[in-house]
Design a protein around this motif. Structure first.
Motif, mmCIF file in Angstrom:
data_model
loop_
_atom_site.group_PDB
_atom_site.id
_atom_site.type_symbol
_atom_site.label_atom_id
_atom_site.label_comp_id
_atom_site.label_asym_id
_atom_site.label_seq_id
_atom_site.Cartn_x
_atom_site.Cartn_y
_atom_site.Cartn_z
ATOM 1 N N TRP A 14 0.845 -1.212 0.000
ATOM 2 C CA TRP A 14 0.000 0.000 0.000
ATOM 3 C C TRP A 14 0.876 1.257 0.000
ATOM 4 O O TRP A 14 0.623 2.210 -0.744
ATOM 5 N N GLN A 15 1.938 1.226 0.816
ATOM 6 C CA GLN A 15 2.861 2.370 0.850
ATOM 7 C C GLN A 15 3.505 2.600 -0.522
ATOM 8 O O GLN A 15 3.689 3.741 -0.962
ATOM 9 N N LEU A 16 3.822 1.495 -1.181
ATOM 10 C CA LEU A 16 4.414 1.592 -2.519
ATOM 11 C C LEU A 16 3.452 2.304 -3.467
ATOM 12 O O LEU A 16 3.835 3.199 -4.232
ATOM 13 N N GLN A 17 2.203 1.903 -3.406
ATOM 14 C CA GLN A 17 1.191 2.525 -4.257
ATOM 15 C C GLN A 17 1.067 4.024 -3.951
ATOM 16 O O GLN A 17 1.015 4.851 -4.867
ATOM 17 N N GLU A 18 1.062 4.360 -2.670
ATOM 18 C CA GLU A 18 0.934 5.776 -2.291
ATOM 19 C C GLU A 18 2.149 6.574 -2.757
ATOM 20 O O GLU A 18 2.019 7.707 -3.209
ATOM 21 N N LEU A 19 3.326 5.945 -2.652
ATOM 22 C CA LEU A 19 4.546 6.594 -3.131
ATOM 23 C C LEU A 19 4.460 6.853 -4.634
ATOM 24 O O LEU A 19 4.867 7.913 -5.122
ATOM 25 N N GLU A 20 3.927 5.891 -5.336
ATOM 26 C CA GLU A 20 3.796 6.055 -6.790
ATOM 27 C C GLU A 20 2.860 7.217 -7.136
ATOM 28 O O GLU A 20 3.092 7.950 -8.087
ATOM 29 N N GLN A 21 1.809 7.367 -6.322
ATOM 30 C CA GLN A 21 0.905 8.508 -6.528
ATOM 31 C C GLN A 21 1.644 9.824 -6.317
ATOM 32 O O GLN A 21 1.479 10.769 -7.080
ATOM 33 N N GLN A 25 2.371 12.833 -8.942
ATOM 34 C CA GLN A 25 2.054 14.237 -8.646
ATOM 35 C C GLN A 25 3.282 15.120 -8.804
ATOM 36 O O GLN A 25 3.214 16.215 -9.350
ATOM 37 N N GLN A 26 4.400 14.621 -8.296
ATOM 38 C CA GLN A 26 5.636 15.391 -8.343
ATOM 39 C C GLN A 26 6.087 15.595 -9.796
ATOM 40 O O GLN A 26 6.556 16.657 -10.162
ATOM 41 N N GLU A 27 5.893 14.548 -10.596
ATOM 42 C CA GLU A 27 6.261 14.662 -12.026
ATOM 43 C C GLU A 27 5.393 15.700 -12.728
ATOM 44 O O GLU A 27 5.882 16.487 -13.528
ATOM 45 N N ARG A 163 13.129 18.558 -8.725
ATOM 46 C CA ARG A 163 13.831 17.365 -9.234
ATOM 47 C C ARG A 163 14.441 16.572 -8.082
ATOM 48 O O ARG A 163 14.422 15.339 -8.088
ATOM 49 N N GLY A 164 14.966 17.307 -7.103
ATOM 50 C CA GLY A 164 15.565 16.660 -5.932
ATOM 51 C C GLY A 164 14.534 15.841 -5.181
ATOM 52 O O GLY A 164 14.786 14.690 -4.796
ATOM 53 N N LYS A 165 13.336 16.437 -5.002
ATOM 54 C CA LYS A 165 12.256 15.729 -4.299
ATOM 55 C C LYS A 165 11.867 14.466 -5.063
ATOM 56 O O LYS A 165 11.669 13.395 -4.480
ATOM 57 N N LEU A 166 11.760 14.612 -6.372
ATOM 58 C CA LEU A 166 11.400 13.466 -7.205
ATOM 59 C C LEU A 166 12.460 12.367 -7.100
ATOM 60 O O LEU A 166 12.142 11.177 -7.008
ATOM 61 N N HIS A 167 13.698 12.800 -7.101
ATOM 62 C CA HIS A 167 14.807 11.850 -6.983
ATOM 63 C C HIS A 167 14.711 11.075 -5.657
ATOM 64 O O HIS A 167 14.867 9.852 -5.627
ATOM 65 N N ASP A 168 14.424 11.801 -4.572
ATOM 66 C CA ASP A 168 14.266 11.152 -3.256
ATOM 67 C C ASP A 168 13.125 10.143 -3.270
ATOM 68 O O ASP A 168 13.253 9.026 -2.759
ATOM 69 N N LEU A 169 12.000 10.580 -3.854
ATOM 70 C CA LEU A 169 10.827 9.692 -3.895
ATOM 71 C C LEU A 169 11.146 8.425 -4.684
ATOM 72 O O LEU A 169 10.786 7.317 -4.278
ATOM 73 N N ASN A 170 11.825 8.596 -5.802
ATOM 74 C CA ASN A 170 12.186 7.432 -6.618
ATOM 75 C C ASN A 170 13.118 6.497 -5.858
ATOM 76 O O ASN A 170 13.003 5.273 -5.971
#
Ligand SMILES: [Zn+2]
Length: 243
Positions: A14-21, A25-27, A163-170
């Motif tokens: 579930w956390q993985l799915q939320e992270l993907e959301q 959003q970040q993208e 971009r930094g935030k996106l990088h962290d999320l990835n």
């Protein structure tokens, strides 16, 4: 697999799915950074302004060129006029006709001189006005350029941050995937194909996606290792959220 492990795996999914959301959003956010839009708009405005100013500067240069040409013409006319007048008043021409002809020539040249002087005066006035306008615009251009540079710096900073935030999320996403069982991930991938969220976190007996109230028997089934329980209303895989 123990019950605890089973529940932990589902919750991680579930956390993985939320992270993907969040990543999604970040993208999207990265494409719509307000300061970047501001900068692009301002850049367009600035370019238009610059083109107008360039046109004004070219017009001014052309007017100055016209003025110089007229001044040269005036000088030539005045020199010729002086020579004609000298000849006229020198007394060396005795023939009346010749004298009259010369007098006419002098008159014509005087008219030409006067016309040139008027033209030059008009040009000077127009040049003076244009020069002042161009000076003001040039000063404004400098200010606008500085504003543009500030906007650019802000847009760049915001983009780097996003971009930094996106990088962290990835990074978090990749790490979390490593912790989830391959078969469960495969199931998730298949379910994800229909689009949107497909993993539902159950809280207070309600499906986290469609909000339908789930029968109490579901709870025990959700906690059973190896069992996958789906919401009868929306088809999502149910994950115990409050246990
Ligand atoms: Zn549901």
């Amino acid at each position: 697999m123990t019950m605890k492990q089973h529940v932990a795996q589902l919750q991680k999914l579930w956390q993985l799915q939320e992270l993907e959301q969040k990543i999604l959003q970040q993208e999207q956010g990265l494409q719509n950074i307000a300061s970047t839009k501001d900068y692009r708009q301002k850049k367009q405005d600035y370019q238009a302004f610059q083109e107008n100013l360039k046109k004004d500067e070219e017009e001014l240069a052309a007017a100055k060129k016209r003025q110089r040409r007229k001044e040269l013409e005036l000088q030539t006319t005045m020199e010729l006029l002086a020579r004609l007048q000298q000849k006229l008043y020198s007394g060396e021409i005795k023939n009346i006709r010749e004298l009259e002809g010369l007098e006419k020539k002098v008159q014509v040249k005087q008219k030409e001189k006067s016309k040139l002087e008027d033209d030059i005066l008009l040009l000077m006035e127009s040049i003076e006005g244009k020069e002042q306008a161009v000076l003001i615009l040039q000063k404004l251009q400098k200010e606008e350029y500085e504003k543009l540079q500030r906007l650019k710096a802000r847009a760049q900073k915001d983009t780097v941050n996003a971009r930094g935030k996106l990088h962290d999320l990835n990074g978090r996403h990749a790490a979390l995937r490593q912790e989830i069982d391959g078969a469960l991930l495969k199931k998730y991938t298949e379910m994800s194909r229909r689009g949107g969220r497909c993993i539902s976190r159950v809280q207070q007996g309600l499906c986290g996606i469609c909000n339908v109230s789930l029968p109490s028997s579901f709870r025990a089934r959700m906690l059973t290792p190896g069992q996958y329980v789906f919401c009868e209303n929306c088809g999502s895989l149910l994950v115990p959220g409050d246990c």
